[in-house]
Write a protein that holds these residues in place. Structure first.
Motif, PDB file in Angstrom:
ATOM      1  N   PRO A  75       0.841  -1.197   0.000  1.00  0.00           N
ATOM      2  CA  PRO A  75       0.000   0.000   0.000  1.00  0.00           C
ATOM      3  C   PRO A  75       0.882   1.254   0.000  1.00  0.00           C
ATOM      4  N   GLU A  76       0.403   2.302  -0.588  1.00  0.00           N
ATOM      5  CA  GLU A  76       1.130   3.569  -0.523  1.00  0.00           C
ATOM      6  C   GLU A  76       0.653   4.315   0.710  1.00  0.00           C
ATOM      7  N   LEU A  77       1.603   4.711   1.551  1.00  0.00           N
ATOM      8  CA  LEU A  77       1.303   5.386   2.813  1.00  0.00           C
ATOM      9  C   LEU A  77       1.771   6.835   2.741  1.00  0.00           C
ATOM     10  N   ARG A  78       0.848   7.751   3.030  1.00  0.00           N
ATOM     11  CA  ARG A  78       1.177   9.175   3.122  1.00  0.00           C
ATOM     12  C   ARG A  78       0.533   9.690   4.395  1.00  0.00           C
ATOM     13  N   PHE A  79       1.349   9.871   5.415  1.00  0.00           N
ATOM     14  CA  PHE A  79       0.841  10.239   6.726  1.00  0.00           C
ATOM     15  C   PHE A  79       0.580  11.737   6.819  1.00  0.00           C
ATOM     16  N   ALA A  80      -0.467  12.088   7.548  1.00  0.00           N
ATOM     17  CA  ALA A  80      -0.831  13.496   7.746  1.00  0.00           C
ATOM     18  C   ALA A  80       0.338  14.248   8.377  1.00  0.00           C
ATOM     19  N   GLY A  81       0.579  15.452   7.886  1.00  0.00           N
ATOM     20  CA  GLY A  81       1.644  16.281   8.420  1.00  0.00           C
ATOM     21  C   GLY A  81       3.036  15.869   7.987  1.00  0.00           C
ATOM     22  N   SER A  82       3.129  14.979   7.009  1.00  0.00           N
ATOM     23  CA  SER A  82       4.419  14.474   6.544  1.00  0.00           C
ATOM     24  C   SER A  82       4.469  14.550   5.023  1.00  0.00           C
ATOM     25  N   SER A  83       5.653  14.741   4.476  1.00  0.00           N
ATOM     26  CA  SER A  83       5.804  14.736   3.021  1.00  0.00           C
ATOM     27  C   SER A  83       6.256  13.368   2.515  1.00  0.00           C
ATOM     28  N   ASP A  84       6.329  12.387   3.416  1.00  0.00           N
ATOM     29  CA  ASP A  84       6.784  11.046   3.045  1.00  0.00           C
ATOM     30  C   ASP A  84       5.713  10.299   2.266  1.00  0.00           C
ATOM     31  N   ALA A  85       6.142   9.455   1.366  1.00  0.00           N
ATOM     32  CA  ALA A  85       5.271   8.538   0.623  1.00  0.00           C
ATOM     33  C   ALA A  85       5.990   7.194   0.608  1.00  0.00           C
ATOM     34  N   LEU A  86       5.542   6.269   1.445  1.00  0.00           N
ATOM     35  CA  LEU A  86       6.222   4.994   1.619  1.00  0.00           C
ATOM     36  C   LEU A  86       5.407   3.857   1.033  1.00  0.00           C
ATOM     37  N   VAL A  87       6.103   2.814   0.571  1.00  0.00           N
ATOM     38  CA  VAL A  87       5.455   1.625   0.026  1.00  0.00           C
ATOM     39  C   VAL A  87       6.093   0.405   0.698  1.00  0.00           C
ATOM     40  N   PRO A  88       5.539  -0.018   1.844  1.00  0.00           N
ATOM     41  CA  PRO A  88       6.068  -1.224   2.479  1.00  0.00           C
ATOM     42  C   PRO A  88       5.667  -2.463   1.688  1.00  0.00           C
ATOM     43  N   ASP A  89       6.358  -3.551   1.905  1.00  0.00           N
ATOM     44  CA  ASP A  89       5.995  -4.799   1.227  1.00  0.00           C
ATOM     45  C   ASP A  89       4.626  -5.282   1.677  1.00  0.00           C
ATOM     46  N   LEU A  90       4.343  -5.181   2.958  1.00  0.00           N
ATOM     47  CA  LEU A  90       3.040  -5.552   3.513  1.00  0.00           C
ATOM     48  C   LEU A  90       2.727  -4.593   4.653  1.00  0.00           C
ATOM     49  N   ALA A  91       1.442  -4.367   4.873  1.00  0.00           N
ATOM     50  CA  ALA A  91       1.020  -3.547   6.011  1.00  0.00           C
ATOM     51  C   ALA A  91      -0.327  -4.070   6.495  1.00  0.00           C
ATOM     52  N   GLY A  92      -0.566  -3.884   7.781  1.00  0.00           N
ATOM     53  CA  GLY A  92      -1.822  -4.346   8.351  1.00  0.00           C
ATOM     54  C   GLY A  92      -2.379  -3.352   9.356  1.00  0.00           C
ATOM     55  N   TRP A  93      -3.703  -3.221   9.327  1.00  0.00           N
ATOM     56  CA  TRP A  93      -4.431  -2.361  10.248  1.00  0.00           C
ATOM     57  C   TRP A  93      -5.386  -3.225  11.055  1.00  0.00           C
ATOM     58  N   ARG A  94      -5.481  -2.976  12.336  1.00  0.00           N
ATOM     59  CA  ARG A  94      -6.499  -3.643  13.140  1.00  0.00           C
ATOM     60  C   ARG A  94      -7.859  -3.099  12.707  1.00  0.00           C
ATOM     61  N   ARG A  95      -8.829  -3.995  12.589  1.00  0.00           N
ATOM     62  CA  ARG A  95     -10.164  -3.613  12.106  1.00  0.00           C
ATOM     63  C   ARG A  95     -10.835  -2.588  13.009  1.00  0.00           C
ATOM     64  N   GLU A  96     -10.513  -2.573  14.285  1.00  0.00           N
ATOM     65  CA  GLU A  96     -11.122  -1.558  15.151  1.00  0.00           C
ATOM     66  C   GLU A  96     -10.665  -0.150  14.774  1.00  0.00           C
TER      67      GLU A  96
END
Length: 192
Positions: A75-96
């Motif tokens: 997934p492409e990750l762009r965090f609020a307040g950051s200019s970073d754009a990262l693409v990890p091999d895998l990522a996971g979010w807890r459903r909650e």
């Protein structure tokens, strides 16, 4: 553009710079620098694919496991307040935290878990600047997979700093946090 050559103009890289990255490469902005990497080698891809498959049933889909996760490849990750754009091999979010997958091309909500499969061209970025970005964003768990050395290294974020949680080498079943509810067949990651 080369591996980690930045924007080349003495200025921080922008999202517009990512549009110039050829589709045969992976482009990221890490701490202001444009980093262009080759597509992963076969053992790298195999380890990431196998890990995603092993986690999908019990953790994402809840089959023979606790469920409760949304797990994605690259997934492409762009965090609020950051200019970073990262693409990890895998990522996971807890459903909650992410009950439904948003219909967006990028994700601004930091994952709970990220996995980076290390290769010679990405190792220094994954273990340095990307670790710092993940810590600032509040990612709780970070895995490094070494497909050539057949190792899994697990880090946990505590009080804003990464701490080594465990290391698993070679073959066998392991209980790998945060997915320790179901044993992980470690040697499946190294199979050719």
């Amino acid at each position: 553009m080369g591996d980690g050559d930045g924007s080349g103009k003495g200025r921080p890289a922008t999202y517009a710079d990512l549009e110039d990255v050829p589709p045969t490469k992976v482009g990221e902005i890490i701490e202001g620098e444009l980093v262009v990497s080759p597509r992963p080698a076969s053992r790298h891809t195999r380890a990431a694919s196998r890990l995603g498959a092993l986690l999908d049933g019990p953790f994402d889909r809840g089959r023979e496991g606790p469920g409760g996760w949304l797990i994605l490849d690259e997934p492409e990750l762009r965090f609020a307040g950051s200019s970073d754009a990262l693409v990890p091999d895998l990522a996971g979010w807890r459903r909650e935290r992410m009950p439904r997958m948003p219909d967006t091309p990028v994700f601004s909500l930091a994952p709970d878990w990220v996995c980076e499969v290390l290769s010679p061209s990405t190792r220094r970025w994954d273990r340095g600047p990307k670790m710092r970005v993940y810590a600032r964003a509040g990612v709780k768990w970070l895995w490094f997979i070494e497909p050539l050395e057949e190792g899994l290294e697990i880090h946990q974020l505590r009080e804003g700093k990464w701490g080594l949680f465990s290391v698993h080498l070679g073959k066998g079943l392991v209980h790998a946090a945060p997915f320790d509810a179901v044993p992980l067949e470690l040697d499946a990651l190294w199979e050719r």
